[in-house]
Structure formats: structure tokens, C-alpha cells
Design an enzyme around this catalytic site. Structure first.
Site, mmCIF file in Angstrom:
data_model
loop_
_atom_site.group_PDB
_atom_site.id
_atom_site.type_symbol
_atom_site.label_atom_id
_atom_site.label_comp_id
_atom_site.label_asym_id
_atom_site.label_seq_id
_atom_site.Cartn_x
_atom_site.Cartn_y
_atom_site.Cartn_z
ATOM 1 N N HIS A 170 10.135 6.066 7.667
ATOM 2 C CA HIS A 170 10.186 6.868 6.436
ATOM 3 C C HIS A 170 9.122 7.966 6.455
ATOM 4 C CE1 HIS A 170 7.476 3.674 4.297
ATOM 5 N NE2 HIS A 170 6.755 4.515 4.985
ATOM 6 N N HIS A 171 8.248 7.911 7.442
ATOM 7 C CA HIS A 171 7.306 9.023 7.610
ATOM 8 C C HIS A 171 7.920 10.124 8.464
ATOM 9 C CE1 HIS A 171 3.844 6.837 5.926
ATOM 10 N NE2 HIS A 171 4.488 5.779 6.386
ATOM 11 N N ARG A 220 0.652 21.473 2.155
ATOM 12 C CA ARG A 220 -0.491 20.664 2.540
ATOM 13 C C ARG A 220 -1.067 21.222 3.841
ATOM 14 N NH1 ARG A 220 0.876 14.543 4.565
ATOM 15 N NH2 ARG A 220 -1.267 14.091 5.139
ATOM 16 N N HIS A 264 2.286 2.769 9.333
ATOM 17 C CA HIS A 264 2.726 2.172 8.079
ATOM 18 C C HIS A 264 2.065 0.825 7.818
ATOM 19 C CE1 HIS A 264 4.733 1.958 4.350
ATOM 20 N NE2 HIS A 264 4.767 0.673 4.603
ATOM 21 N N SER A 287 -6.926 -9.683 -7.416
ATOM 22 C CA SER A 287 -6.355 -10.975 -7.782
ATOM 23 C C SER A 287 -7.431 -12.015 -8.062
ATOM 24 C CB SER A 287 -5.434 -11.490 -6.675
ATOM 25 O OG SER A 287 -4.425 -10.550 -6.413
ATOM 26 N N THR A 294 6.003 -5.688 -3.856
ATOM 27 C CA THR A 294 4.896 -4.959 -4.485
ATOM 28 C C THR A 294 5.023 -5.047 -6.002
ATOM 29 O OG1 THR A 294 5.101 -3.465 -2.614
ATOM 30 C CG2 THR A 294 3.599 -2.825 -4.356
ATOM 31 N N HIS A 301 -12.026 14.317 7.183
ATOM 32 C CA HIS A 301 -12.019 13.644 5.879
ATOM 33 C C HIS A 301 -11.031 12.477 5.889
ATOM 34 C CE1 HIS A 301 -11.369 12.924 1.610
ATOM 35 N NE2 HIS A 301 -10.077 13.200 1.786
ATOM 36 N N TRP A 337 -5.115 13.486 10.608
ATOM 37 C CA TRP A 337 -5.479 12.098 10.959
ATOM 38 C C TRP A 337 -4.359 11.437 11.735
ATOM 39 C CZ3 TRP A 337 -3.959 6.977 9.721
ATOM 40 C CH2 TRP A 337 -2.842 6.874 8.869
ATOM 41 N N GLU A 396 -0.673 0.091 8.708
ATOM 42 C CA GLU A 396 -2.035 0.497 8.369
ATOM 43 C C GLU A 396 -2.210 0.715 6.866
ATOM 44 O OE1 GLU A 396 -4.856 0.733 9.901
ATOM 45 O OE2 GLU A 396 -6.032 2.030 8.584
ATOM 46 N N ASP A 442 -20.255 -20.167 8.687
ATOM 47 C CA ASP A 442 -20.239 -18.826 9.284
ATOM 48 C C ASP A 442 -18.813 -18.562 9.749
ATOM 49 O OD1 ASP A 442 -20.926 -16.386 10.447
ATOM 50 O OD2 ASP A 442 -22.829 -17.148 11.196
ATOM 51 N N LYS A 466 3.963 -8.359 -7.437
ATOM 52 C CA LYS A 466 2.517 -8.495 -7.600
ATOM 53 C C LYS A 466 2.044 -7.826 -8.881
ATOM 54 C CE LYS A 466 0.744 -8.932 -2.974
ATOM 55 N NZ LYS A 466 -0.447 -9.680 -3.048
ATOM 56 N N TYR A 519 -0.866 -0.861 4.556
ATOM 57 C CA TYR A 519 -1.042 -2.181 3.943
ATOM 58 C C TYR A 519 -2.377 -2.782 4.337
ATOM 59 C CZ TYR A 519 3.650 -1.460 2.526
ATOM 60 O OH TYR A 519 4.754 -0.906 1.956
ATOM 61 N N SER A 569 -12.984 -2.546 17.856
ATOM 62 C CA SER A 569 -13.768 -3.240 16.839
ATOM 63 C C SER A 569 -12.849 -4.026 15.903
ATOM 64 C CB SER A 569 -14.591 -2.213 16.061
ATOM 65 O OG SER A 569 -14.876 -2.675 14.771
ATOM 66 N N SER A 570 -11.772 -3.392 15.452
ATOM 67 C CA SER A 570 -10.862 -4.060 14.517
ATOM 68 C C SER A 570 -10.171 -5.248 15.166
ATOM 69 C CB SER A 570 -9.786 -3.092 14.035
ATOM 70 O OG SER A 570 -10.356 -2.077 13.283
HETATM 71 C C1 HEM Z 1 -13.651 12.205 -3.245
HETATM 72 C C2 HEM Z 1 -12.394 12.207 -3.530
HETATM 73 C C3 HEM Z 1 -11.349 12.875 -2.664
HETATM 74 C C4 HEM Z 1 -10.925 14.151 -2.694
HETATM 75 C C5 HEM Z 1 -11.407 15.235 -3.644
HETATM 76 C C6 HEM Z 1 -9.923 14.322 -1.690
HETATM 77 C C7 HEM Z 1 -9.244 15.493 -1.417
HETATM 78 C C8 HEM Z 1 -8.348 15.691 -0.407
HETATM 79 C C9 HEM Z 1 -7.578 16.869 -0.169
HETATM 80 C C10 HEM Z 1 -7.633 18.120 -1.018
HETATM 81 C C11 HEM Z 1 -6.811 16.660 0.930
HETATM 82 C C12 HEM Z 1 -5.773 17.587 1.539
HETATM 83 C C13 HEM Z 1 -6.274 18.452 2.594
HETATM 84 C C14 HEM Z 1 -5.155 19.262 3.141
HETATM 85 O O1 HEM Z 1 -4.040 18.727 3.316
HETATM 86 O O2 HEM Z 1 -5.369 20.430 3.407
HETATM 87 C C15 HEM Z 1 -7.073 15.361 1.386
HETATM 88 C C16 HEM Z 1 -6.481 14.785 2.480
HETATM 89 C C17 HEM Z 1 -6.560 13.443 2.783
HETATM 90 N N1 HEM Z 1 -7.301 12.490 2.098
HETATM 91 FE FE1 HEM Z 1 -8.531 12.812 0.548
HETATM 92 N N2 HEM Z 1 -9.749 13.129 -1.050
HETATM 93 C C18 HEM Z 1 -10.593 12.202 -1.621
HETATM 94 C C19 HEM Z 1 -10.701 10.856 -1.293
HETATM 95 C C20 HEM Z 1 -9.914 10.228 -0.358
HETATM 96 C C21 HEM Z 1 -9.878 8.809 -0.107
HETATM 97 C C22 HEM Z 1 -10.700 7.772 -0.850
HETATM 98 C C23 HEM Z 1 -8.987 8.615 0.896
HETATM 99 C C24 HEM Z 1 -8.534 7.342 1.592
HETATM 100 C C25 HEM Z 1 -8.954 6.171 1.443
HETATM 101 C C26 HEM Z 1 -8.477 9.876 1.295
HETATM 102 C C27 HEM Z 1 -7.552 10.062 2.314
HETATM 103 C C28 HEM Z 1 -7.047 11.278 2.691
HETATM 104 C C29 HEM Z 1 -6.134 11.471 3.785
HETATM 105 C C30 HEM Z 1 -5.587 10.380 4.697
HETATM 106 C C31 HEM Z 1 -5.841 12.828 3.839
HETATM 107 C C32 HEM Z 1 -4.899 13.493 4.815
HETATM 108 C C33 HEM Z 1 -5.667 14.137 5.892
HETATM 109 C C34 HEM Z 1 -4.759 14.756 6.857
HETATM 110 O O3 HEM Z 1 -3.771 15.370 6.425
HETATM 111 O O4 HEM Z 1 -5.018 14.600 8.063
HETATM 112 N N3 HEM Z 1 -9.058 10.839 0.519
HETATM 113 N N4 HEM Z 1 -8.018 14.745 0.552
HETATM 114 CU CU LIG Z 2 4.869 4.210 5.337
#
Ligand code: HEM
Ligand SMILES: [Cu+2]
Lengths: 626, 193
Positions: free
Chosen positions: A305-306, A453, A256, A271, A331, A80, A144, A258, A109, A334, A260, A172-173
Site C-alpha cells: 500500500h506504500h 512533500r 510497514h 494500556s 486497531t 529528520h 528516509w 516498522e 535482569d 484496541k 507497528y 543493534s535492534s
Molecule cells: C517537532 C515536531 C515535528 C515537526 C515540526 C516535523 C515536521 C516535519 C516536516 C515539515 C516534514 C516534511 C518534510 C518534507 O517532506 O519536505 C517531516 C517529515 C518527516 N517526519 Fe517530522 N516533524 C516532527 C516530528 C516528527 C516525529 C516525532 C516523527 C517520527 C516519530 C517524524 C517523522 C517524520 C518522517 C518519517 C518524515 C519523512 C521524512 C522523509 O520524507 O524522508 N517527525 N517532518
Molecule cells: Cu504501511
């Protein structure tokens, strides 16, 4: 491949020419088509990543549920996170970069159209490669951020897929960033100086520089991780002298910047949207631009800070706490500029505007809880709890995705030539807004109450109130699902309708609205000459004696259409090409070759890669020698 | 100056802007590998460490690589003059020197492995082989590009007025050289001194 488009001569070196039909999508080098492909693909991944999120939430709705097993839970939250970051938000931004950058700077283009196609295909193959792991024995399961030694020492190839998959996405990036930097610096319309660039372009430039310098750092870390997994080196294995903290340094030195990379494109979109619907120029253009650039620079000095919980020592921790608080300054600038842009404006509450306002509000909340993390003792309490999960979703979802959604509604008419339905759009917005806050607001509380978490059960001991807040969260996530369905319905309805959007439906300010709808392949019949910031606005309006904007009759918004179509002289655009597809198709094969230590797969991959490179070099060059 | 240059905002050919951006990125790539090497410099486990290095040998192959930058410059100026025969000669000379360097590296690597320092022996050996190996891979890509360039001029697919191609490959080649100077100093010379 694309047989319909291969010229009758039959030579494989002959360039495909079709610009319509299925084959054309495989071989296109048109930035607008590639932008749409990025958008569709990223949206499909958004649905998958969302589905994973819903399963996570269903599992967490009860303290000791068993919707998912521990192992599947690990795979789902990892995929996810990876999906949302690398396969949704970044490529969504790339979709807008592709579509908008040439239009907003008055170019035909991007600088390297075929390289652009390559970036898209490498993104698609990288994503498919990552997801193929579900079929071949298990998806990445170490978060992740892939912390070593968990990621390197576990048996199973799950995290090897992570190492190689992200590597492909990084290629790709990197290709895209080189392309966009060149395009922005080098292809601006005459008169479009740097300080006249739309803010979105500025933010794109900063993001692409961040990508340019962040991607190689993560590439090195991923190589090392892959070597640890596949060849049993000990870069990150403490038992044989390696240092797992090295992973964290390299990862967050990328990670970090990332964040941004994820948020700045949305800031750029917002904007653009706020001034149009406030009927005022952006307040403090220069401040917004410099703040964006400052964030880009300062983003490199805060990575640790992470890592407060690692034990780097009080000196390092204090230094990084300070630098982190400093980065809140640009920030904050802005945010004030956006608020002042709306202040005293004649605001139109259209759907894009609602998303933009939602962005400012939600991002502010996320930013504030971010400052709380910078306080080291605070962070020691919050780290690895749901408070952090709440924080980064306010930034990434409340920020990045709200901004992107606003951008979708705003630019949809240019993208697809039709207007999305405003009523459905508002329903979408309110469901999305309420669902979002219900889903992630309570995570702050659950986190402070101690819910950890990345664990699939939190146990009854935490108390019934934690469980109650989790149920609210799950309900919120289901409301988000409904809102997404409304959006899809809206898009479908719009697709079926045959009402063509006007060229400039919002009375907008920037050059892309100067083009007719739908945008012709060559964008502009005549490259516009720019004399102002907000050039298009100034072509439509002049100031009367009292300083009020009055329409200029000759340049009024509908009239410019007449400018087009009259010039029938042929503008030559680069021909389509299938080499970018061939070249990028080599990448996943090489990836399988590495993971499974299979020479055959690697050789197939290398052959595809080299065929692509040489085909690319040797194909008849279109006009102008790309 | 290439033909398209006067139409661009910076007055530079797109490809030149792009290659500078790309090389900027490559600096961070090698920077991260060098930092990792510095971290693991002394983590040799039971295996051998820097005492294996044969500085005179590596100095010679480094010198050859350094000189290849000179022939690369000559190749470019020949191309600018439109002297394709001489240009091809210098390009091949550059590629040849690159191959000598790679040959030296292969020899070095096999010796190290024989003396008990393989890729997985220790964090030190892994970091060493990863850093120098990736550099070698870059040189190899450069050699491939040079050979292709020479071949393409022979087939007349690269024309006398397309000296930007030689210039770009040259920029890449000089970059790889400069990085090697840094690696050679950090990895071989400083620990020995
Ligand atoms: C549909 C809406 C979303 C829900 C319900 C949701 C829910 C969750 C939950 C419950 C977790 C925690 C899982 C855990 O730690 O056990 C999680 C982790 C995470 N979510 Fe979401 N999320 C959503 C959308 C997003 C979006 C839009 C992003 C980023 C653009 C995102 C990025 C992340 C990241 C980076 C983690 C951490 C994964 C990790 O710990 O490796 N999520 N999400
Ligand atoms: Cu950071």
C-alpha cells in the site's frame, strides 16, 4: 578506558567491577542503567531531530523562502525522518523495554546482560556514524525510505552513510530482539503465565518478533544499496538491467512492519496507564492481546500500500487495499477497549493520563486518514503531498511520542526515584497538544490543496491560503519547542529536588511497583510468585461482598517495603564488562572502511570486533554462566 | 539439559531459545537474497549466465558440506558423553569439511571471474555473488567458531559439562547446511534442469 573500575591485577581479562561513577556507565550490564542510557541518548537525538524539523518549518513558512538551500533541505528532512524513527522512537521504546521488561515479569535482569550492553553501544555508534556524515561531506539526502535509483545513482557518499548507518542500527535492534524475546519467553516469574502478562510485555514481545523478522529484510536491501554505491553493482540501476522496484518491495516489506514497531510499544504503555488512572482493570484484556498479535501478523501482508503509485497493476493494488483495510479492524478493537476502560471509571487526570488520552484521540485521527490512503484512487491524489505528512505525524507523533511521553511521566518515579512536577507536566501537555495540532492539522488541508512533500519551496501558484496554513504549521512547531523546554525544565527541577518518590505513587497494578524506590541492582529480594493478572493490585486489594475493591491491610502499598532490606543474603549479579563496548566500536570503523574502500579502517574495525568477541568469550564468567 | 534449564519458564536454556530466534531471523535474510536472485536470474546483460555452472563440481563440494553435518552430530554426542578427545576430533573434521567447501567456492568464483562474470557484470552476477558470498561468509564464521571451540576445549576453557556450546554451534552449522541445500537447488539445479 574505565580505569577506575579495572581491578589492580592489571590483566585486561579481569572484569571491571565498579557499579558507581563514570566508568560504571561504560561497562554496566544492568538493564536499568542501560535503559536510562537508551533514554538519554534517544532524547538527545530527539532534540537534534526537532531542531532539523524547526528549520524545515521555518523554510516552509513562506512559499519561496531561502532559509535553507535545496540541498541542505534534502539533508535535513531526510535526517529528520531517519533520526525520529531510528534514533528516537525505536530507542525510546528500547529504553522502556530495558527498564520495564525484567521488572514487570519479576526477573533480575534480561537473559543476556552483556548482549544488552552491546545493543546500546551499537545504537549509539550507529547514530554517531550517521551524523558524522555532516562533517565528512554531506548527510543522507534521499529520504528516509532511500528510494532507488535516486539513492544509488547520485554521486557523493551521502546515501552510502545511510546504507551503512542503518545497517549498524539494524544489528543493534536484532541483538536486542533476540535478547528480549528470550527474556520474555523464558524468565517469567513463577505463575506468570502468558495470559497473565502485562499488556506492555505482550506488545514488547510482538514488537521484538517484528524486529527479528523485519531487520534481516532491510539488511539485505541495505547491502544491495551499499554495493550499488560503493562497488557499482546494478541491483537497482535500470540502465544496467536492475530493477528499482525491488528496493521498494524490500524496503516496505520491512517498512510497514516498522510502523507497528514504532506504535505498538506506545500502545502497550497506554494500556498500562489507562487502567491505573481509571481505577479499573483493562477492558477486554484478551482482545487487546490478540489484536496486538494480529496486527503483528497482518502487518506483513500490506506493504505494497506504500507502492500504489508504482503501477503494480489493478489486481495487486486491490489486494493490498483490502488487506490494509482489514488491518484497521484489530486497531479499532484496541481503540474501543481503551475507551471502554475509561468508561465509568473514576478517572484521575494526572499528566500521564492526559498523554494517554491524547494518544487515543490523536492516534484515532491518524488511523482514520490512514484508512483513506488504503483507497487507491484517494491515495493517488494524496501520495507525495502534505496530506501524507500530516497522516504519519498523527500516527508517529500523536501516537508513538504521546504514548512515550505518558510513559515517561508514569514511570519516572521508578526510573529516577523522584516525581515530576504535575503542574509543569500539565503545562507541558497542553502546549504539546495544541502545538501538535496546529503544526500538523493544517498539513491535511495544505496537502489536499496540492502542496507537494519533500520540496523546499512550493511557489506562490498554490495560492495564499496554502501559505497561511503553512504559517500556522510553523507557529505550531514553535509551540512544541516551548513545550519541550518546559519538560526539560521539569526534569531539571526534579533532578535538583531531594524529595524521594513513594514506592507506589499511582496506586498501580503491575509488578514493577512492588520494588522499592530506587530499584536495587538485583530488583527483587525474593522473586515474586504470581497468581493473578495485575498481581500487585491483588496483593493490595480484595473484593468485599458487593464486589468493591477494599484494601488488604497486610499487603497495603507502603508495607511491602518492609519485605525488602531484611534479606541481607548476597544476590550475585553479573559483573560489568567492557567487551560489548569494544565489540560495537568495531562496527563504525568497518563502516568507514567500506564506504571509503579503505582496508586499514576495515582492519582496525575487524580487530576491535574480534577482540571484543574473544574477550567476551574468555572473560571470567560470573556466576551462572551467562 | 544444562544446569540452568529447570529454572526457566520454557524449561529450555536461554541460549537455546536465543539461537532459535536468531536462526529464524537468518531464514528471512537468505530468503530476501534468494528472492533477489530469482528476480535477476536472466538479467545477464552481455555477460555469461547459468551455463557457467559446473554442476558436478559444485555437487561434490555440496556433498562434503552435507556430510559435515554428520560429523557435527558426532562431535556433539561425544561431548555429551564427555569424551573430549573424540569430540575435538569430530569438531576439527567438521571444520575441515567446511574449509573444503570454502576452497571449492573460492575456486569456483575465480573461474567465473576469469570467464567474464565478475561481481558487477550484470544483475545476475551481482545477485549470484551476493547470495553465495554471504552464505560462504556464514560458513567461514562457522569454521572460526569450530576452531575456537576445539582450541578452547584443549585449553580446558570449555568443559565436558558445557556441551550446550557444541550444541549451539551445531545448530548454527546445520542451519547453514540447510540453507545451502536450498541455494544449491534454486541457483544451480533448477535452471540447469
Ligand atoms: C517537532 C515536531 C515535528 C515537526 C515540526 C516535523 C515536521 C516535519 C516536516 C515539515 C516534514 C516534511 C518534510 C518534507 O517532506 O519536505 C517531516 C517529515 C518527516 N517526519 Fe517530522 N516533524 C516532527 C516530528 C516528527 C516525529 C516525532 C516523527 C517520527 C516519530 C517524524 C517523522 C517524520 C518522517 C518519517 C518524515 C519523512 C521524512 C522523509 O520524507 O524522508 N517527525 N517532518
Ligand atoms: Cu504501511
Amino acid at each position: 578506558m574505565a580505569s577506575s573500575s579495572v581491578a589492580p591485577s592489571g590483566s585486561v581479562f579481569r572484569r571491571p567491577l565498579a557499579t558507581k561513577g563514570w566508568g560504571s556507565w561504560l561497562t554496566t550490564v544492568d538493564h536499568k542503567k542501560i535503559g536510562k542510557m537508551y533514554g538519554f541518548t534517544a532524547f538527545a537525538f530527539f532534540l537534534i531531530g526537532g531542531l532539523e524539523a524547526v528549520f524545515i518549518r521555518l523554510q516552509l513558512a513562506e512559499a519561496d523562502a531561502s532559509v535553507l538551500s535545496a540541498e541542505v533541505y534534502n539533508q535535513f528532512f531526510t535526517m529528520h525522518g531517519i533520526t525520529m524513527i531510528f534514533l528516537v522512537v525505536m530507542p525510546m521504546a528500547a529504553a522502556f523495554f530495558n527498564f520495564l521488561i525484567p521488572l514487570q515479569i519479576g526477573a533480575r535482569d534480561v537473559a543476556f546482560p552483556r548482549l544488552n550492553a552491546f545493543s546500546y553501544w551499537a545504537f549509539l555508534f550507529g547514530g554517531l556514524f550517521l551524523y558524522s556524515s555532516f562533517i565528512f561531506g554531506g548527510a543522507p539526502n534521499g529520504g528516509w525510505f532511500g528510494y532507488a535509483p535516486l539513492s544509488t545513482s547520485t554521486s557523493g557518499l551521502n546515501m552510502a552513510y545511510y546504507g551503512v548507518g542503518l545497517q549498524i542500527l539494524g544489528i543493534s535492534s536484532l541483538a536486542a530482539s533476540v535478547n528480549f524475546i528470550t527474556t520474555i519467553l523464558n524468565m517469567r516469574a513463577p505463575g506468570l503465565t502468558m495470559m497473565r502478562l502485562p499488556v506492555f510485555i505482550w506488545m514488547s514481545l510482538v514488537v521484538n518478533f517484528l524486529l527479528l523478522f523485519a531487520m534481516p529484510v532491510i539488511a539485505v536491501a541495505l547491502f544491495q544499496l551499499t554495493f550499488d554505491k560503493v562497488f557499482f553493482t546494478s541491483f537497482f540501476q535500470a540502465a544496467t538491467g536492475g530493477d528499482p522496484v525491488l528496493w521498494q518491495h524490500l524496503f516496505w516489506l520491512f517498512g510497514h512492519p516498522e510502523v507497528y514497531i514504532l506504535i505498538l510499544p506506545a500502545m502497550g504503555m497506554v494500556s498500562e496507564i489507562l487502567p491505573v488512572f481509571s481505577r479499573k482493570p483493562l477492558f477486554g484484556y484478551a482482545a487487546v492481546v490478540f489484536a496486538g498479535a494480529a496486527i503483528g501478523f497482518m502487518g506483513w501482508g500490506v506493504w505494497a500500500h506504500h507502492m500504489f503509485a508504482v503501477g503494480l497493476g489493478p489486481v495487486a493494488n486491490s489486494a493490498f487495499a483490502l488487506s490494509t483495510m482489514f488491518i484497521a479492524v484489530p486497531t479499532g478493537i484496541k481503540i474501543f477497549n481503551w475507551v471502554f476502560t475509561m468508561w465509568g471509571g473514576k478517572i484521575r487526570f494526572t499528566t500521564p493520563m492526559l498523554f494517554a488520552i491524547g494518544f487515543v484521540a490523536m492516534f484515532t485521527i491518524g488511523g482514520l486518514s490512514g484508512v483513506m490512503h488504503a483507497i487507491v484512487p484517494h491515495d493517488a491524489q494524496q501520495t507525495d503531498t502534505y496530506f501524507v505528512v500530516a497522516h504519519f505525524h498523527y500516527v508517529l507523533f500523536g501516537g508513538a511520542l504521546f504514548g512515550i511521553m505518558g510513559g515517561m511521566y508514569f514511570w519516572w518515579p521508578k526510573l529516577f526515584g523522584k516525581m515530576l512536577d504535575e503542574r509543569l507536566g500539565k503545562i507541558h501537555f497542553w502546549l504539546w497538544f495544541v502545538g501538535f495540532n496546529l503544526a500538523f492539522g493544517p498539513m491535511h488541508i495544505a496537502g489536499l490543496l496540492g502542496q507537494p512533500r519533500r520540496t523546499y519551496v512550493y511557489g506562490e501558484e498554490l495560492g495564499s491560503s496554502v501559505e497561511r496554513w503553512n504559517q500556522v504549521s510553523t507557529l505550531g512547531s514553535l509551540i512544541i519547542v516551548v513545550s519541550v523546554v518546559v519538560f526539560i525544565w521539569n526534569a531539571w527541577k526534579t533532578y535538583r529536588s531531594d524529595e524521594i518518590a513513594p514506592h507506589d505513587p499511582w496506586d498501580a497494578r503491575t509488578l514493577e511497583w512492588l520494588t522499592p524506590t530506587p530499584v536495587p541492582e538485583h530488583n527483587f529480594d525474593v522473586i515474586p510468585t504470581v497468581t493473578h493478572r495485575d498481581e500487585f493490585w491483588h496483593r493490595k486489594y480484595a473484593e468485599d461482598d458487593a464486589g468493591r475493591a477494599v484494601p488488604v491491610p497486610a499487603g497495603a502499598s507502603e508495607d511491602h517495603a518492609a519485605e525488602h532490606g531484611e534479606h541481607e543474603e548476597h544476590i550475585h549479579m553479573p559483573d560489568p564488562s567492557y567487551w560489548p563496548l569494544v565489540l560495537s566500536a568495531g562496527l563504525p570503523f568497518i563502516g568507514y572502511g567500506v564506504i571509503y574502500k579503505s582496508i586499514i579502517w576495515a582492519v582496525i574495525g575487524l580487530v576491535l570486533l574480534l577482540t571484543g568477541v574473544y574477550g567476551w568469550q574468555l572473560e571470567p564468567v560470573a556466576e551462572g554462566d551467562e | 539439559m544444562s544446569t540452568a534449564a529447570h529454572e526457566t519458564s520454557l524449561g529450555l536454556d536461554h541460549r537455546k531459545v536465543a539461537i532459535w530466534a536468531f536462526l529464524g531471523s537468518e531464514f528471512l535474510f537468505f530468503g530476501a537474497f534468494i528472492s533477489s536472485f530469482l528476480l535477476y536470474q536472466n538479467d545477464v546483460n552481455e555477460g555469461p549466465g547459468v551455463e557457467l555452472f559446473d554442476i558436478p563440481f559444485t555437487s561434490v563440494s555440496s556433498f562434503v558440506l552435507l556430510m559435515s553435518s554428520v560429523t557435527m552430530v558426532l562431535a556433539h554426542s561425544a561431548h555429551v558423553r564427555g569424551d573430549m578427545r573424540r569430540m575435538r576430533l569430530w569438531v576439527l573434521a567438521t571444520a575441515f569439511q567446511g574449509m573444503v567447501f570454502i576452497g571449492g567456492q573460492v575456486f569456483e568464483f575465480t573461474t567465473f571471474v576469469k570467464e567474464g562474470m565478475a561481481f558487477t557484470t550484470s544483475p545476475f552476477s551481482s545477485a549470484f555473488f551476493a547470495l553465495t558470498g554471504f552464505h560462504g561468509a556464514h560458513v567461514t564464521v562457522g569454521i572460526l567458531m569450530l576452531l575456537s571451540l576445539a582450541g578452547l576445549t584443549k585449553l580446558d576453557r570449555v568443559k565436558p559439562d558445557q556441551h550446550i556450546k557444541t550444541e549451539m554451534i551445531g545448530l548454527y552449522w546445520h542451519f547453514v547446511d540447510i540453507i545451502w541445500i536450498i541455494i544449491f537447488t534454486v541457483v544451480y539445479l533448477i535452471p540447469a534442469g
